[in-house]
Motif scaffolding. Sequence first.
Motif, PDB file in Angstrom:
ATOM      1  N   THR A  62       0.835  -1.196   0.000  1.00 55.90           N
ATOM      2  CA  THR A  62       0.000   0.000   0.000  1.00 55.90           C
ATOM      3  C   THR A  62       0.868   1.244   0.000  1.00 55.90           C
ATOM      4  O   THR A  62       1.996   1.244   0.510  1.00 55.90           O
ATOM      5  N   HIS A  65      -2.225   7.833  -1.567  1.00 59.04           N
ATOM      6  CA  HIS A  65      -2.679   8.294  -2.872  1.00 59.04           C
ATOM      7  C   HIS A  65      -1.957   9.575  -3.288  1.00 59.04           C
ATOM      8  O   HIS A  65      -1.594   9.744  -4.454  1.00 59.04           O
ATOM      9  N   VAL A 213      -7.823   7.818   0.558  1.00 62.43           N
ATOM     10  CA  VAL A 213      -7.753   6.958  -0.623  1.00 62.43           C
ATOM     11  C   VAL A 213      -6.348   6.370  -0.660  1.00 62.43           C
ATOM     12  O   VAL A 213      -5.368   7.085  -0.478  1.00 62.43           O
ATOM     13  N   MET A 214      -6.261   5.059  -0.874  1.00 59.45           N
ATOM     14  CA  MET A 214      -4.970   4.387  -0.849  1.00 59.45           C
ATOM     15  C   MET A 214      -4.689   3.707  -2.172  1.00 59.45           C
ATOM     16  O   MET A 214      -5.588   3.147  -2.802  1.00 59.45           O
ATOM     17  N   ASN A 215      -3.426   3.775  -2.578  1.00 58.47           N
ATOM     18  CA  ASN A 215      -2.952   3.023  -3.728  1.00 58.47           C
ATOM     19  C   ASN A 215      -2.402   1.680  -3.266  1.00 58.47           C
ATOM     20  O   ASN A 215      -1.806   1.581  -2.192  1.00 58.47           O
ATOM     21  N   GLN A 263      -6.692   0.537 -11.521  1.00 55.95           N
ATOM     22  CA  GLN A 263      -6.535   1.842 -12.156  1.00 55.95           C
ATOM     23  C   GLN A 263      -5.768   1.749 -13.469  1.00 55.95           C
ATOM     24  O   GLN A 263      -6.187   2.283 -14.482  1.00 55.95           O
ATOM     25  N   ARG A 279      -1.643  -1.102 -10.533  1.00 57.83           N
ATOM     26  CA  ARG A 279      -2.037  -0.242  -9.417  1.00 57.83           C
ATOM     27  C   ARG A 279      -3.549  -0.292  -9.253  1.00 57.83           C
ATOM     28  O   ARG A 279      -4.301  -0.122 -10.213  1.00 57.83           O
ATOM     29  N   VAL A 281      -6.837   1.153  -6.640  1.00 57.10           N
ATOM     30  CA  VAL A 281      -7.194   2.249  -5.747  1.00 57.10           C
ATOM     31  C   VAL A 281      -8.325   1.778  -4.835  1.00 57.10           C
ATOM     32  O   VAL A 281      -9.318   1.217  -5.303  1.00 57.10           O
TER      33      VAL A 281
END
Length: 418
Positions: A62, A65, A213-215, A263, A279, A281
């Motif tokens: 993780t 964002h 929001v996390m990538n 994404q 990736r 999201v």
Amino acid sequence: MIQFAQDILRLAATICVSVALASCNDNVAAQQQPAQRAKPAVGAQILHPQKVTLTTELPGRTSAHLVSEVRPRVTGIIRHRTFAEGGTVRAGDVLYELDSTSFEAAVRNAEAALRRAESAVPSARARFERYQTLSANNVVSRQELDDARTQLLQAEADVSSAAAAVETARINLEYTKVRAPISGRIDASNVTEGALVTEHQEAVLTTIRQLDVMNVDLVRSSASLLALNKALASERMQSNGEFVTVELLLEDGTRYALPGKLQFHSSAVSSSTGMVSFRAVFPNPEGMLMPGMYVRALVEEGYVENGFLLPQRAVSRNARGQATAKFVNGAMKIEERVLPVARSVGNSWLVSAGVQEGDRVVVEGLQRAGSGQEVEVSAVTVDDATGELHRVAAESSPTPDPGNGRQASIGATDVAIP
């Protein structure tokens, strides 16, 4: 007396013969018992084609964002730090205040220069207009008119330059208040009040991360991606379109409650690892996901329209390593088939050939029944999520339907086998 002894001997002989005959009868019964033993009982599940969604599990990390490293844009001494370390800030909030005395003086100096430049414009414009009138009457030369026009343009340019200097001075003055460029969670401060900071220095003052929001950065081998593309091209698998759902498994094995979406994926393969980067999201309103966590992502690849799921407990391997399963045919006998097993789905194997609607695959009592042997079959089902076996209760005897004379029966129910 002699006659009595002979009678005793005859009675003893008769008893011995009876015992011997009884023993022989027991041996014969014991030999005949295996032949009269009941047929082996097995449990079989009826197969039906279904739409099967296919997923793959990928490792990942993780990351936030948005990440902003806060640096000063002017040189100065820090007078105040206005945020709480580890707290939440909003975009535009003041984080640090620098000593602004010199910048305020620079603004006043620039404003004075602007007024001086503006004062030269009216006389230059009046001179130019006067020379225009005189030039029309041939009182002044054309050269003198051009010089007057040039002086007016220079005066107006000086005003524009002085106005730009005032704006620059005000911008620098505003930069003495270091503001948050994004909203998010702020880290600890790397400087204290009284520290000297310089314009565009390499060391950061602090860092802000947007965590709502996390990538999730994933990797996948190029070989598996190539196999997926071939399956989609051959229409053995259907795509779900551009929107691909992704689910997360956290470090402790629990499933993250909120789904995410894929994404993008990299357009190149890493030359050192042979992996392709992806990736996804994910929303993170509760802050459960933190940057740097190791996770595993379940990514939807597509679906098979008419696939058969065979419980893994029903599939074994022969000496050649081929996947085999035992089925009950119409004659209630066991037949063994070699199956083209595609991949595992939960606690089942996906099979797209070699089986058909209504086939009964043996999932219980595999060791008791050999190929070609007649068996007694009971209906069972296997929970694909847990692998738990359920026995389907036999239907009750039919009861007459008073309405139309047809037979009605009670539906079967599932009973879990402990």
